[in-house]
Motif scaffolding. Sequence first.
Motif, PDB file in Angstrom:
ATOM      1  N   LEU A  75       4.889   2.924 -13.043  1.00 48.43           N
ATOM      2  CA  LEU A  75       3.943   3.877 -13.616  1.00 48.43           C
ATOM      3  C   LEU A  75       3.381   3.416 -14.958  1.00 48.43           C
ATOM      4  N   ALA A 120       2.773   1.735  -3.320  1.00 48.84           N
ATOM      5  CA  ALA A 120       1.863   2.260  -4.342  1.00 48.84           C
ATOM      6  C   ALA A 120       1.584   3.741  -4.096  1.00 48.84           C
ATOM      7  N   ALA A 121       1.487   4.126  -2.825  1.00 49.27           N
ATOM      8  CA  ALA A 121       1.260   5.537  -2.505  1.00 49.27           C
ATOM      9  C   ALA A 121       2.453   6.393  -2.920  1.00 49.27           C
ATOM     10  N   ALA A 129       3.737  10.486  -9.378  1.00 48.65           N
ATOM     11  CA  ALA A 129       2.961  10.701 -10.593  1.00 48.65           C
ATOM     12  C   ALA A 129       2.103  11.961 -10.492  1.00 48.65           C
ATOM     13  N   THR A 130       1.448  12.152  -9.339  1.00 44.14           N
ATOM     14  CA  THR A 130       0.575  13.316  -9.158  1.00 44.14           C
ATOM     15  C   THR A 130       1.377  14.607  -9.118  1.00 44.14           C
ATOM     16  N   ARG A 174       0.828  -1.208   0.000  1.00 45.18           N
ATOM     17  CA  ARG A 174       0.000   0.000   0.000  1.00 45.18           C
ATOM     18  C   ARG A 174       0.865   1.263   0.000  1.00 45.18           C
ATOM     19  N   HIS A 204       2.616   7.806   1.998  1.00 48.40           N
ATOM     20  CA  HIS A 204       3.724   6.990   1.501  1.00 48.40           C
ATOM     21  C   HIS A 204       4.919   6.983   2.450  1.00 48.40           C
ATOM     22  N   ARG A 262       4.469   5.727  -5.498  1.00 49.69           N
ATOM     23  CA  ARG A 262       4.314   5.839  -6.955  1.00 49.69           C
ATOM     24  C   ARG A 262       3.293   6.913  -7.307  1.00 49.69           C
ATOM     25  N   ASP A 263       2.151   6.892  -6.627  1.00 55.65           N
ATOM     26  CA  ASP A 263       1.084   7.840  -6.930  1.00 55.65           C
ATOM     27  C   ASP A 263       1.484   9.269  -6.573  1.00 55.65           C
TER      28      ASP A 263
END
Length: 518
Positions: A187, A155-156, A162-163, A152, A357, A158-159
């Motif tokens: 990604l 992935a946070a 990306a954001t 989890r 994250h 990565r996000d």
Amino acid sequence: MRPGHRVSLLIPPGIDLTTALFAVLRLGATVVLADAGLGVKGLTRAVRGAGPDHIIGIEKAMVAARVLGWPGRKFVVGPTMQEVGYTPPRTAHTRRRTFGIYGSTRELLGRGAVLAAAGAVLPAAPDPDSDAAILFTSGSTGPAKGVVYTHRRLAAMRDAVATTYGLAPERSFVAGFAPFALLGTALGATSATPDMDVTAPATLTAGALADAVDAIDAYAVFGSPSALANVVRTAGGLTADQREALGRVRLVLSAGAPISSARLAQVLDVMPAAAAHTPYGMTEVLPLTDVSLEEVRAAEADAAAARVAGAGGGSCVGAPVPGAQVRIVPLDDAGAATGAPTAQPGVTGEVLVTAPHLKDRYDRLWATQEHSATWPGWHRTGDVGHLDAAGRLWIEGRLSHVIVAADGVVTPVQVENDVLGIRGVSRAAAVGVGPAGAQQVVVVVETDPAVHAGARQAPALAPAGLAHAVRAAVGVPVAAVLRVPEVPTDVRHNSKVERGRLAVWAGRMLAGARAGTP
């Protein structure tokens, strides 16, 4: 290999590492990533401490694992000896037995194809809150620490990247900074690693970067300050085609250590169409804040005009990224972070952070974990800084590098930034010499031989002119200015100045002892 197993990956960035890492994650095993830049001693400590069930690595890693007694069943990256076509099977078998090699990744791929053809299916996807990876810190402030991320939290991360930077599958990038080399696959984007030694970021040349950018028509470039500085230094050798390729880059990120606005601007001379950003974070939480070159310049203007409370006094690293929060634990007169967390502008102290994250915990370092989580859900970074009234974070150094002088606490970054503004100074470190409470500020500089004669000679007191320029540039009393051929930096980024090492050396040097080279 089963869910819950630990798998140490000792593979340089590239297709082999990417394949192995995402296979391990999908199976629900835990990836162990330790940087070769830690050196043999540091790498041995990291691998043994993690206690892997399996090791997948290049042949050099297999030799080291055997000689140094690293735990885990061993798989070598690449073809078998027979597949290469020149080693007889008996010799190959003997070599494998000598180094305790169980198999090769090429063999595993072959077995996988057979199993897939027979209808075999993968196990269930791992639980989001199960361990996914153990990443190791750079070891620049002590032995490298294992940092555990769950699926989890990974992935946070990565996000968050990306954001913050608008990265997406259709936006490819070049990773000249090892921690980002695997981000592209996560990604769904194409990424490339330039022709360089990833354990020595300063080996990245402008030509190698341009070739990597051109190969994938890269939208973005990731690099450490030292890597980007070498790109600027070697840009004179670029061909017209290489310059055109770099001219198509739209985003450049400098990560891993502070970089001044002047030096970030030089990078844009090489990649003129790019927006320049510098994220701030650490192995435990990355990114935490972000700032663009334009925002740094605005922050510096606010500081110069004294129009925003708390602006100035360090390096501006920007506002927290979405989901992240920052507080400050104030310092006492002894330079220790003992106050109550605050968001009040202009208060210097230890940086305290939280984010989706953020790491789950330190691996098998219970006392370290307990100290880092004094406030549950928050992480004590060990960095010193302050917030301004606009919500921007200014980094002033490391807690362990705070100088406790007779007149009060001195943090090193602003002193170093002032010195770096002197023509011909390449690197600078501000350190404390003497007992806490009566420490003297000593500045150690590395200079450009093209500007300062004798720059590459043995360590010594700086020439009178340079020493005067340093004292005139900084806002605190400076007891001594020393010049060295090269200011030592951390192995991972080639950018973080090793102030602790320099403080010990400077103390010996000024005491008249045989100090050698730091």
